[in-house]
Design a protein around this motif. Sequence first.
Motif, PDB file in Angstrom:
ATOM      1  N   UNK A 248      16.823 106.878   5.620  1.00 42.67           N
ATOM      2  CA  UNK A 248      15.794 106.091   6.302  1.00 42.67           C
ATOM      3  C   UNK A 248      14.661 106.961   6.841  1.00 42.67           C
ATOM      4  N   UNK A 249      14.795 108.284   6.720  1.00 41.99           N
ATOM      5  CA  UNK A 249      13.874 109.184   7.414  1.00 41.99           C
ATOM      6  C   UNK A 249      12.421 108.970   7.043  1.00 41.99           C
ATOM      7  N   UNK A 250      12.118 108.964   5.739  1.00 44.28           N
ATOM      8  CA  UNK A 250      10.715 108.864   5.350  1.00 44.28           C
ATOM      9  C   UNK A 250      10.159 107.484   5.633  1.00 44.28           C
ATOM     10  N   UNK A 251      10.947 106.438   5.403  1.00 41.52           N
ATOM     11  CA  UNK A 251      10.490 105.080   5.673  1.00 41.52           C
ATOM     12  C   UNK A 251      10.236 104.866   7.153  1.00 41.52           C
ATOM     13  N   UNK A 252      11.117 105.429   7.969  1.00 39.41           N
ATOM     14  CA  UNK A 252      10.947 105.348   9.418  1.00 39.41           C
ATOM     15  C   UNK A 252       9.644 106.031   9.842  1.00 39.41           C
ATOM     16  N   UNK A 253       9.393 107.187   9.264  1.00 36.61           N
ATOM     17  CA  UNK A 253       8.180 107.940   9.604  1.00 36.61           C
ATOM     18  C   UNK A 253       6.926 107.169   9.233  1.00 36.61           C
ATOM     19  N   UNK A 254       6.930 106.591   8.042  1.00 39.00           N
ATOM     20  CA  UNK A 254       5.752 105.859   7.577  1.00 39.00           C
ATOM     21  C   UNK A 254       5.546 104.581   8.380  1.00 39.00           C
ATOM     22  N   UNK A 255       6.620 103.818   8.564  1.00 36.21           N
ATOM     23  CA  UNK A 255       6.503 102.554   9.310  1.00 36.21           C
ATOM     24  C   UNK A 255       6.067 102.798  10.743  1.00 36.21           C
ATOM     25  N   UNK A 256       6.602 103.872  11.348  1.00 29.22           N
ATOM     26  CA  UNK A 256       6.233 104.195  12.731  1.00 29.22           C
ATOM     27  C   UNK A 256       4.756 104.561  12.828  1.00 29.22           C
ATOM     28  N   UNK A 257       4.265 105.314  11.843  1.00 29.99           N
ATOM     29  CA  UNK A 257       2.845 105.695  11.854  1.00 29.99           C
ATOM     30  C   UNK A 257       1.948 104.473  11.680  1.00 29.99           C
ATOM     31  N   UNK A 258       2.398 103.522  10.853  1.00 29.83           N
ATOM     32  CA  UNK A 258       1.628 102.297  10.662  1.00 29.83           C
ATOM     33  C   UNK A 258       1.585 101.477  11.948  1.00 29.83           C
ATOM     34  N   UNK A 259       2.702 101.434  12.658  1.00 23.24           N
ATOM     35  CA  UNK A 259       2.762 100.695  13.923  1.00 23.24           C
ATOM     36  C   UNK A 259       1.836 101.337  14.952  1.00 23.24           C
ATOM     37  N   UNK A 260       1.799 102.673  14.965  1.00 21.07           N
ATOM     38  CA  UNK A 260       0.926 103.374  15.905  1.00 21.07           C
ATOM     39  C   UNK A 260      -0.545 103.048  15.650  1.00 21.07           C
ATOM     40  N   UNK A 261      -0.896 102.886  14.370  1.00 24.27           N
ATOM     41  CA  UNK A 261      -2.278 102.576  14.018  1.00 24.27           C
ATOM     42  C   UNK A 261      -2.626 101.121  14.294  1.00 24.27           C
ATOM     43  N   UNK A 262      -1.661 100.221  14.056  1.00 22.08           N
ATOM     44  CA  UNK A 262      -1.891  98.783  14.275  1.00 22.08           C
ATOM     45  C   UNK A 262      -0.702  98.201  15.019  1.00 22.08           C
ATOM     46  N   UNK A 263      -0.641  98.412  16.334  1.00 22.99           N
ATOM     47  CA  UNK A 263       0.534  98.014  17.120  1.00 22.99           C
ATOM     48  C   UNK A 263       0.782  96.512  17.207  1.00 22.99           C
ATOM     49  N   UNK A 264      -0.171  95.694  16.758  1.00 27.83           N
ATOM     50  CA  UNK A 264       0.010  94.248  16.804  1.00 27.83           C
ATOM     51  C   UNK A 264       0.305  93.656  15.429  1.00 27.83           C
ATOM     52  N   UNK A 265       0.456  94.497  14.420  1.00 30.22           N
ATOM     53  CA  UNK A 265       0.700  94.025  13.057  1.00 30.22           C
ATOM     54  C   UNK A 265       2.188  93.718  12.857  1.00 30.22           C
ATOM     55  N   UNK A 266       2.510  92.444  12.749  1.00 26.28           N
ATOM     56  CA  UNK A 266       3.905  92.009  12.632  1.00 26.28           C
ATOM     57  C   UNK A 266       4.604  92.623  11.425  1.00 26.28           C
TER      58      UNK A 266
END
Length: 304
Positions: A248-266
């Motif tokens: 899950x490491x790379x997916x977690x990293x990518x998803x977390x970075x996306x959330x940081x950029x758009x924290x309201x994106x469901x």
Amino acid sequence: MDCSKSARKCHGQAIKFGVVDNLPVCNCLIHTYGCCGILEFANKVFLEMSRRDIASWNSFIDAYLDKWWELDLWGMRRLWLVCLGTGFMGNEKTVASVLSRVGLARRMFDKIRYRNQVCWNAIILGHCIHGNPADGLELFTDTVDRCKVGGEEGISPDEISFVGVLSDCAWARLVTEGRNYFSQMKNKFVIKPNFAHYWCMANIYVGAELSREAEEILRQMSDCVEDLSSDSVLWANLLISCRFREGATFGERIATSLIEKEPKNLSYYQLLMNVYGVAGQWEDAARVKQLMKDRGIELLGVIL
């Protein structure tokens, strides 16, 4: 009271109260007899059922697979013949049930003259899971070739077939082949990619150290898959078995970075929960769900 006596007692009570032909009751009896290793009674209940559903078949198959080492070759072959002879197609649970014994499954597969979709999908995925991607890809090609020439099976690859072949490409680090199969799935066979297909493609890119491409394919997934949360639940068991190198490491990293950029994106939160779901990290998935609640972000539809 030992397991076998308890199972027989439950069966007797079902007969006594006139519910022995009730579908859920029969399914439970098959499961119980299977867990106790009493195959003859599991077989008897199954054959005497007036109707069966997918749970009936999966319970029946699980009962046999749990005791496969006590069965001779004919006993295992009979299991497949019963499935095939009734036109049983199975689902993801069926495929997952037969993946853990690929050597035996391949011997049985080679002996079956008329193969259905479940047979092809199970053996292709089985080769991937046990680290034999070349064999899985060869079988997939054989399936497609038979479809082209109108072979005796007449089977066209489906969405599970492509989960298998893309998983094989991820294991073997075959980037070009993976891209080609992904394109073929969408354009030739008109199969809409789901969470599992995007996840496999991301693993293909990560294995080749193409992090930008991996991030882009996950972005596409969040835009293209309508209900990420329910889709993840459907495919989690199969993808957990595939044991991708990065977990899950790379997916977690990518998803977390996306959330940081758009924290309201469901969709990005759904993506992160799916990543954890595929890795079997359900506590982490629950943590993301709580984070969404704390931030006032509603998750519609089925929740992990």
